[in-house]
Design a protein around this motif. Structure first.
Motif, short mmCIF file in Angstrom:
data_model
loop_
_atom_site.label_atom_id
_atom_site.label_comp_id
_atom_site.label_asym_id
_atom_site.label_seq_id
_atom_site.Cartn_x
_atom_site.Cartn_y
_atom_site.Cartn_z
N THR A 39 0.91 -1.29 0.06
CA THR A 39 -0.02 0.11 -0.19
C THR A 39 0.85 1.15 -0.18
O THR A 39 1.88 1.24 0.69
N GLN A 40 0.39 2.11 -0.86
CA GLN A 40 1.32 3.67 -0.84
C GLN A 40 0.44 4.49 0.19
O GLN A 40 -0.79 4.44 -0.10
N VAL A 41 1.06 5.04 0.85
CA VAL A 41 0.50 5.87 2.07
C VAL A 41 0.87 7.46 1.82
O VAL A 41 1.95 7.63 1.72
N ARG A 42 0.01 8.06 1.65
CA ARG A 42 0.26 9.81 1.32
C ARG A 42 -0.34 10.25 2.16
O ARG A 42 -1.66 10.04 2.65
N VAL A 43 0.14 11.69 2.56
CA VAL A 43 -0.79 12.71 3.11
C VAL A 43 -1.32 13.66 2.12
O VAL A 43 -0.62 13.92 1.12
N ALA A 44 -2.62 14.09 2.14
CA ALA A 44 -3.13 14.92 1.20
C ALA A 44 -3.52 16.09 1.54
O ALA A 44 -4.12 16.31 2.70
N GLY A 45 -3.72 17.16 0.72
CA GLY A 45 -4.57 18.30 1.00
C GLY A 45 -3.67 19.53 1.94
O GLY A 45 -2.67 19.71 1.90
N GLY A 46 -4.64 19.85 2.78
CA GLY A 46 -4.12 21.09 3.89
C GLY A 46 -3.18 20.92 4.40
O GLY A 46 -2.20 21.82 4.77
N TRP A 47 -2.74 19.68 4.99
CA TRP A 47 -1.46 19.56 5.68
C TRP A 47 -0.42 19.85 5.03
O TRP A 47 0.61 20.56 5.09
N LEU A 52 4.12 23.45 3.59
CA LEU A 52 5.17 23.99 2.65
C LEU A 52 5.39 25.51 3.13
O LEU A 52 6.07 26.13 2.38
N LEU A 53 4.28 25.79 3.50
CA LEU A 53 4.27 27.20 3.99
C LEU A 53 4.79 27.65 5.44
O LEU A 53 4.65 28.64 6.03
N ALA A 54 5.33 26.62 6.07
CA ALA A 54 6.13 26.58 7.45
C ALA A 54 4.87 26.75 8.44
O ALA A 54 5.34 27.45 9.44
N LYS A 55 3.56 26.28 8.24
CA LYS A 55 2.55 26.49 9.36
C LYS A 55 2.49 25.36 10.07
O LYS A 55 2.76 24.34 9.41
N ASP A 56 2.18 25.38 11.32
CA ASP A 56 1.80 24.30 12.13
C ASP A 56 0.31 23.66 11.54
O ASP A 56 -0.59 24.42 11.33
N CYS A 57 0.21 22.39 11.48
CA CYS A 57 -1.11 21.98 11.28
C CYS A 57 -1.17 20.46 11.84
O CYS A 57 -0.21 19.69 12.02
N TYR A 58 -2.11 20.35 12.63
CA TYR A 58 -2.47 19.43 13.61
C TYR A 58 -3.72 18.32 13.14
O TYR A 58 -4.01 17.36 13.68
N ASP A 59 -4.05 18.43 11.90
CA ASP A 59 -4.66 17.57 11.24
C ASP A 59 -4.05 16.95 10.18
O ASP A 59 -3.63 17.67 8.96
N ILE A 60 -4.09 15.53 9.94
CA ILE A 60 -3.33 15.03 8.88
C ILE A 60 -4.57 13.98 8.25
O ILE A 60 -5.19 13.29 8.58
N ASP A 61 -4.58 14.05 6.83
CA ASP A 61 -5.23 13.35 6.20
C ASP A 61 -4.62 12.29 5.23
O ASP A 61 -3.73 12.70 4.33
N ILE A 62 -4.59 11.00 5.67
CA ILE A 62 -3.93 9.94 4.93
C ILE A 62 -4.97 9.53 3.60
O ILE A 62 -5.90 9.03 4.00
N ALA A 63 -4.14 9.33 2.61
CA ALA A 63 -4.78 8.70 1.49
C ALA A 63 -4.29 7.58 1.10
O ALA A 63 -2.93 7.57 0.90
N LEU A 64 -5.12 6.48 1.00
CA LEU A 64 -4.48 5.16 0.64
C LEU A 64 -5.09 4.79 -0.66
O LEU A 64 -5.91 4.84 -1.32
#
Length: 220
Positions: A39-47, A52-64
């Motif tokens: 399985t390839q595991v990726r993080v998607a979207g806002g995180w 990339l904008l050097a902002k903190d993000c505490y929600d991770i969306d994993i796409a499988l």
């Protein structure tokens, strides 16, 4: 649709992980190896955008790419229990699909090291009999006018189904790299342009609330 913001943004060339993020991703990769999941595991979207904008993000969306979110979460929990870390994870259950609100996929949720993590399969949407809203993207022809059962999508299909190019980026945890399948996500993020991956009509008919999201990003 294209909206230009007033600021040129500083965008990192590479995502820098926090210690907690790296620990989470290491455990996800270890789960894949432990069960030989292919399985390839990726993080998607806002995180991805925020990192990339050097902002903190505490929600991770994993796409499988080949598993349902609930199935993968069960494997993660089983692996963590086997190494004595099961107590660190709090299963938050799952959100069932809600097609009338353009929520076509079931999402599994968990709280891990104070991070909220959602797990879902890559999207490959459907047409309905009475609608010409495109529901599956073909990477060569952009839209495929076919009626089909929901299936696992490719990262490129999923990227084009998202609301904005800046939210269509993926972080591949296997390769520690950002993937820009629309070929516009990075450049639009740098220039502050708010652009839909598909023609605006297709994107906004899929979920009209995306109009408000586009406006919100445009005025930030």
């Amino acid at each position: 649709m294209s909206i230009a913001t007033q600021h040129v943004l500083q965008v990192r060339d590479k995502i820098e992980l926090s210690d907690i993020e790296r620990r989470i991703f290491d455990r996800l990769l270890a789960t894949v190896r432990h069960f030989n999941l292919q399985t390839q595991v990726r993080v998607a979207g806002g995180w991805v955008r925020d990192k990339l904008l050097a902002k903190d993000c505490y929600d991770i969306d994993i796409a499988l790419d080949n598993m349902m979110g609930t199935e993968f979460v069960n494997k993660v929990k089983e692996y963590l229990v086997s190494i004595g870390e099961g107590k660190d994870v709090h299963d938050k259950g799952k959100i069932k699909p809600n097609p009338p609100r353009s929520k076509h996929l079931e999402t599994a949720m968990m709280r891990w090291f104070d991070m909220k993590i959602d797990f879902v399969n890559l999207r490959s949407e459907e047409y309905t009999e009475n609608s010409r809203i495109p529901s599956k993207l073909d990477s060569r022809e952009c839209l495929v006018l076919l009626s089909m059962k929901q299936s696992f999508g490719t990262p490129e299909v999923d990227a084009y189904r998202r609301d904005l190019t800046i939210n269509s980026l993926f972080y591949n945890i296997h390769t520690d790299s950002v993937e820009d399948f629309t070929k516009r996500g990075i450049s639009d993020l740098k220039s502050g342009r708010i652009v839909t991956p598909l023609p605006p009509k297709a994107t906004f008919l899929d979920d009209p609330l995306r109009v408000l999201r586009a406006i919100r990003f445009g005025i930030l």
